[in-house]
Write a protein that holds these residues in place. Sequence first.
Motif, PDB file in Angstrom:
ATOM      1  N   TYR A  75      -7.754  10.759   7.308  1.00  0.00           N
ATOM      2  CA  TYR A  75      -7.363   9.700   6.380  1.00  0.00           C
ATOM      3  C   TYR A  75      -7.416  10.181   4.930  1.00  0.00           C
ATOM      4  O   TYR A  75      -8.214  11.040   4.580  1.00  0.00           O
ATOM      5  CB  TYR A  75      -8.295   8.494   6.521  1.00  0.00           C
ATOM      6  N   ILE A 123     -11.429   0.671   5.918  1.00  0.00           N
ATOM      7  CA  ILE A 123     -10.850   1.257   4.703  1.00  0.00           C
ATOM      8  C   ILE A 123     -11.570   2.577   4.459  1.00  0.00           C
ATOM      9  O   ILE A 123     -12.801   2.641   4.525  1.00  0.00           O
ATOM     10  CB  ILE A 123     -11.073   0.333   3.488  1.00  0.00           C
ATOM     11  N   TYR A 124     -10.798   3.607   4.137  1.00  0.00           N
ATOM     12  CA  TYR A 124     -11.381   4.947   4.006  1.00  0.00           C
ATOM     13  C   TYR A 124     -11.397   5.432   2.561  1.00  0.00           C
ATOM     14  O   TYR A 124     -10.512   5.120   1.766  1.00  0.00           O
ATOM     15  CB  TYR A 124     -10.595   5.944   4.876  1.00  0.00           C
ATOM     16  N   ASN A 125     -12.425   6.220   2.281  1.00  0.00           N
ATOM     17  CA  ASN A 125     -12.576   6.885   0.992  1.00  0.00           C
ATOM     18  C   ASN A 125     -12.938   8.336   1.294  1.00  0.00           C
ATOM     19  O   ASN A 125     -13.769   8.593   2.159  1.00  0.00           O
ATOM     20  CB  ASN A 125     -13.699   6.210   0.192  1.00  0.00           C
ATOM     21  N   LEU A 127      -2.546   5.992   4.195  1.00  0.00           N
ATOM     22  CA  LEU A 127      -2.932   4.837   3.381  1.00  0.00           C
ATOM     23  C   LEU A 127      -4.439   4.579   3.420  1.00  0.00           C
ATOM     24  O   LEU A 127      -4.918   3.613   2.812  1.00  0.00           O
ATOM     25  CB  LEU A 127      -2.186   3.577   3.858  1.00  0.00           C
ATOM     26  N   GLY A 128      -5.180   5.412   4.157  1.00  0.00           N
ATOM     27  CA  GLY A 128      -6.626   5.205   4.239  1.00  0.00           C
ATOM     28  C   GLY A 128      -7.001   3.892   4.892  1.00  0.00           C
ATOM     29  O   GLY A 128      -7.956   3.229   4.478  1.00  0.00           O
ATOM     30  N   LEU A 129      -6.272   3.520   5.955  1.00  0.00           N
ATOM     31  CA  LEU A 129      -6.463   2.197   6.559  1.00  0.00           C
ATOM     32  C   LEU A 129      -6.326   2.277   8.073  1.00  0.00           C
ATOM     33  O   LEU A 129      -5.443   2.969   8.595  1.00  0.00           O
ATOM     34  CB  LEU A 129      -5.407   1.235   5.996  1.00  0.00           C
ATOM     35  N   LEU A 164       0.835  -1.207   0.000  1.00  0.00           N
ATOM     36  CA  LEU A 164       0.000   0.000   0.000  1.00  0.00           C
ATOM     37  C   LEU A 164       0.869   1.256   0.000  1.00  0.00           C
ATOM     38  O   LEU A 164       0.604   2.217  -0.725  1.00  0.00           O
ATOM     39  CB  LEU A 164      -0.914   0.026   1.228  1.00  0.00           C
ATOM     40  N   THR A 203      -7.692   8.611   0.801  1.00  0.00           N
ATOM     41  CA  THR A 203      -8.386   7.488   0.168  1.00  0.00           C
ATOM     42  C   THR A 203      -7.453   6.283   0.030  1.00  0.00           C
ATOM     43  O   THR A 203      -6.294   6.427  -0.361  1.00  0.00           O
ATOM     44  CB  THR A 203      -8.916   7.906  -1.215  1.00  0.00           C
ATOM     45  N   TYR A 204      -7.961   5.121   0.375  1.00  0.00           N
ATOM     46  CA  TYR A 204      -7.227   3.852   0.238  1.00  0.00           C
ATOM     47  C   TYR A 204      -6.695   3.736  -1.194  1.00  0.00           C
ATOM     48  O   TYR A 204      -7.440   3.958  -2.154  1.00  0.00           O
ATOM     49  CB  TYR A 204      -8.196   2.712   0.555  1.00  0.00           C
ATOM     50  N   ILE A 212     -11.372  -2.460  -4.896  1.00  0.00           N
ATOM     51  CA  ILE A 212     -11.250  -3.342  -3.742  1.00  0.00           C
ATOM     52  C   ILE A 212     -12.211  -4.499  -3.993  1.00  0.00           C
ATOM     53  O   ILE A 212     -13.390  -4.282  -4.243  1.00  0.00           O
ATOM     54  CB  ILE A 212     -11.657  -2.600  -2.447  1.00  0.00           C
TER      55      ILE A 212
END
Length: 213
Positions: A108, A88-90, A53-55, A25, A110-111, A116
């Motif tokens: 965060y 997981i983020y957007n 990393l949006g995580l 990632l 975006t992943y 996905i």
Amino acid sequence: MASDLKQLLGEKPSSSALSEHISSLATKASKPEGAVPEVKSYSDAVYFNYYPLGLSLMFKPVNGYKPKTGLKRSDLQDENLVLDGIDIYNVPKPKAGANAARATKSPYTTYPISPIVLSLVPLPPDKDGKTRAESISITPETTGKEFVLSMGEPDRKGGGAGPSSGSIGIWCEWSKDGVMVEFGGEESRGPQAWERGKDAVWKVISIFPPKKD
């Protein structure tokens, strides 16, 4: 890198599968420093937050382990922690004319992986004889309507009530799949959230061990 994030559930913080996924990632996001998490420890849960990393990873203490609050990464007992939740983020782009001041700021990003792909549990055909897809592919633009088309009606849902300035976004949970989705943007909040929510894109996808009936 894990092709299906669900495969990482149950791993320990220092497992090779988890380390490889985080490294991949960070490489994909061109943020090598992103592979180092912010750690937040509590007696019943330890969070590894990877903001660039949006995580976010949530580890459950096992074998009677009760971590103290505020521990450093090096102080944790990795052998007594197992991965029990993945967020997981957007960060959806504001739509033209949207009230930017009302948009909630997220730490965060975006992943970095799209799409996905999450596996879905097999279910009996519905009343129209339609069988469920084996997996769902999710992009940063995937909306509530598209989740329901692929996954079917959620087992639980909530949010969206109250004044749009203060209410949380609508969310849906597919318990048997171990997936919960919170939606973002103006469409996901306020009194008409459920009417407009079909067009809202996702903000957070939470992955957890599937719940049995």
